[in-house]
Design an enzyme around this catalytic site. Structure first.
Site, mmCIF file in Angstrom:
data_model
loop_
_atom_site.group_PDB
_atom_site.id
_atom_site.type_symbol
_atom_site.label_atom_id
_atom_site.label_comp_id
_atom_site.label_asym_id
_atom_site.label_seq_id
_atom_site.Cartn_x
_atom_site.Cartn_y
_atom_site.Cartn_z
ATOM 1 N N ARG A 1 -41.150 38.051 124.525
ATOM 2 C CA ARG A 1 -42.475 37.758 124.964
ATOM 3 C C ARG A 1 -42.941 36.822 125.880
ATOM 4 O O ARG A 1 -43.934 36.897 126.870
ATOM 5 C CB ARG A 1 -43.221 37.580 123.563
ATOM 6 C CG ARG A 1 -43.194 38.449 122.718
ATOM 7 C CD ARG A 1 -43.959 38.381 121.406
ATOM 8 N NE ARG A 1 -43.777 39.219 120.330
ATOM 9 C CZ ARG A 1 -44.753 40.357 120.192
ATOM 10 N NH1 ARG A 1 -45.396 40.796 120.973
ATOM 11 N NH2 ARG A 1 -44.428 41.113 119.041
ATOM 12 N N LYS B 1 -27.700 38.647 100.709
ATOM 13 C CA LYS B 1 -26.898 37.334 101.156
ATOM 14 C C LYS B 1 -27.701 35.951 101.368
ATOM 15 O O LYS B 1 -27.318 35.088 101.336
ATOM 16 C CB LYS B 1 -25.746 37.531 101.984
ATOM 17 C CG LYS B 1 -26.582 38.034 103.533
ATOM 18 C CD LYS B 1 -26.503 36.947 104.544
ATOM 19 C CE LYS B 1 -27.022 37.464 105.481
ATOM 20 N NZ LYS B 1 -27.552 36.226 106.600
ATOM 21 N N ASP C 1 -20.589 38.381 105.332
ATOM 22 C CA ASP C 1 -21.534 37.632 105.798
ATOM 23 C C ASP C 1 -21.988 36.623 104.588
ATOM 24 O O ASP C 1 -22.554 35.651 105.196
ATOM 25 C CB ASP C 1 -22.747 38.734 105.847
ATOM 26 C CG ASP C 1 -24.024 38.116 106.828
ATOM 27 O OD1 ASP C 1 -23.920 37.072 107.253
ATOM 28 O OD2 ASP C 1 -24.797 38.989 107.341
ATOM 29 N N THR D 1 -22.739 32.637 105.145
ATOM 30 C CA THR D 1 -24.021 32.364 105.042
ATOM 31 C C THR D 1 -24.264 31.156 104.163
ATOM 32 O O THR D 1 -24.877 30.197 104.028
ATOM 33 C CB THR D 1 -25.139 33.397 104.923
ATOM 34 O OG1 THR D 1 -24.784 34.581 105.975
ATOM 35 C CG2 THR D 1 -26.486 32.982 105.075
ATOM 36 N N SER E 1 -26.515 27.959 109.078
ATOM 37 C CA SER E 1 -27.369 28.948 108.373
ATOM 38 C C SER E 1 -28.394 28.279 108.033
ATOM 39 O O SER E 1 -28.753 27.548 107.294
ATOM 40 C CB SER E 1 -26.668 29.516 107.177
ATOM 41 O OG SER E 1 -27.576 30.198 106.153
#
Length: 383
Positions: A54, A218, A271, A275, A281
């Site tokens: 954007r 997760k 993952d 994380t 994270s």
């Protein structure tokens, strides 16, 4: 600046007949850190890559200086990556789309993509979560708004900065496909080949529910791990939450038609481990700050940082309740982030819950014998 070698597309062997053929042009919708990282991977793999975002000033910076200083500072981007703010222009001629915007925007963005691109063009939704209200996975949301086209995902243990910097990274690429199409010609295989470089290694799956559930849950478990770490608890505590959180992921995936073994792969266990183990994270670090006593409104110094796990904690547990599925860690996180439950009370309630068998087929449950001691253990946690 950090800049790994950019292997040209010609270095990827030309596929034999019957083998996957890469997409020559890819549109990436979303110019945040992960969107820019995936666009970087695609460009380094030799794809004609257009990145829609954007912010016109940021697009100009990417095209002029080949950097995204806001989301990936210090990473040199490939010159063949072209940024633009006109979505129609970004999608024109694209053979596949990577949709990399927050989960709450997927319905609107998929509808726009469907209006601006031909039917049959696959959309790979790279947001992780479950839609509020409907309980739909992100791929199902996209399929509703962009019918008559394959819908997939690219997911796994990935930090955007490391991926863009060329650190060896592995992901799972999954996609819905017509079973009459040979496996090598399905969209997942073609996208996997399209993104393969010397450092980025995809694996292919046909289990969308299994892969997507891992990505959604997760984030919630990572918040729980972060809270315990911030409060000063150690690796035993984290390992317990990761393991039991993985079980919650498996049970939800199976209820939605996925396979347990998928959840032990890159999009689930991989993952989850990443994380839950690093302050890179946002979900873990959000929890870490809460565990240190920072109020919800003051995390990240009050900046509007997207923490998908806060949203996922509600949507995941709403869906689990609808399915009559017990997900105690996810419920605990929901109580903290959405219902203002004191952190110590929430953790004590989970830790002092009845003792059960680890294997669900073994019918066993009895009261925890030290509820009061558990409560005292957690009562000093901030919040």
């Amino acid at each position: 600046m950090t800049q790994p070698p950019d292997p040209p597309g010609a270095e990827i062997p030309v596929p034999r007949d019957g083998a996957p053929r890469p997409y020559s042009a890819i549109a990436v919708i979303g110019g945040g850190s992960w969107g820019t990282a995936l666009a970087t991977v695609a460009a380094r793999a030799g794809r004609d890559t257009r990145l829609w975002l954007r912010d016109a000033a940021l697009a100009d910076e990417i095209n002029r200086d080949h950097v995204n200083s806001r989301y990936l500072p210090g990473i040199a981007l490939p010159e063949r990556l072209v940024a633009m703010t006109d979505m129609a222009a970004a999608l024109k001629g694209a053979e596949a789309v990577l949709l990399v915007t927050p989960s709450t925007t997927i319905r609107d963005m998929a509808e726009k993509i469907a209006a601006l691109s031909p039917r049959g063009i696959p959309i790979f939704v790279c947001a992780k979560g479950i839609e509020k209200g409907s309980g739909l996975l992100m791929s199902d949301v996209a399929s509703q708004m962009a019918p008559e086209r394959p819908v997939g995902t690219v997911t796994g243990p990935t930090f955007a900065t490391e991926t863009a910097a060329g650190h060896p990274t592995a992901v799972t690429v999954a996609c819905t496909s017509d079973v009459r199409t040979p496996p090598g010609q399905r969209a997942a295989a073609r996208m996997a080949l399209s993104l393969t470089t010397d450092s980025f290694r995809p694996y292919v799956s046909d289990d969308m529910p299994g892969v997507e559930v891992g990505g959604a849950v997760k984030n919630v478990i990572a918040i729980a791990c972060g809270i315990l770490a911030g409060a000063g608890f150690g690796e035993n505590s984290r390992a317990a939450l990761i393991t039991r959180g993985l079980d919650e992921m498996k049970e939800l995936a199976v209820r939605l038609g996925g396979r347990r073994e998928t959840v032990t792969g890159l999009g689930g266990l991989g993952d989850l481990m990443l994380t839950c183990s690093s302050q890179q994270s946002r979900n873990f670090y959000y929890g870490f700050q809460r565990g240190q006593g920072v109020a919800d409104a003051d995390v990240f110094d009050g900046k509007p940082v997207v923490v998908e796990g806060r949203h996922n904690a509600v949507t995941v547990t709403d869906l689990a309740r609808r399915l009559n599925l017990h997900m105690p860690i996810s419920e605990m996180v929901r109580a903290i982030v959405a219902e203002d439950a004191p952190i110590g009370e929430a953790f004590a309630a989970y830790w002092a819950s009845p003792i059960r068998a680890e294997r669900r087929g073994l019918e066993l449950e009895f009261a925890h014998p030290a509820v009061e001691a558990v409560t005292r253990r957690f009562e000093d946690m901030t919040g």
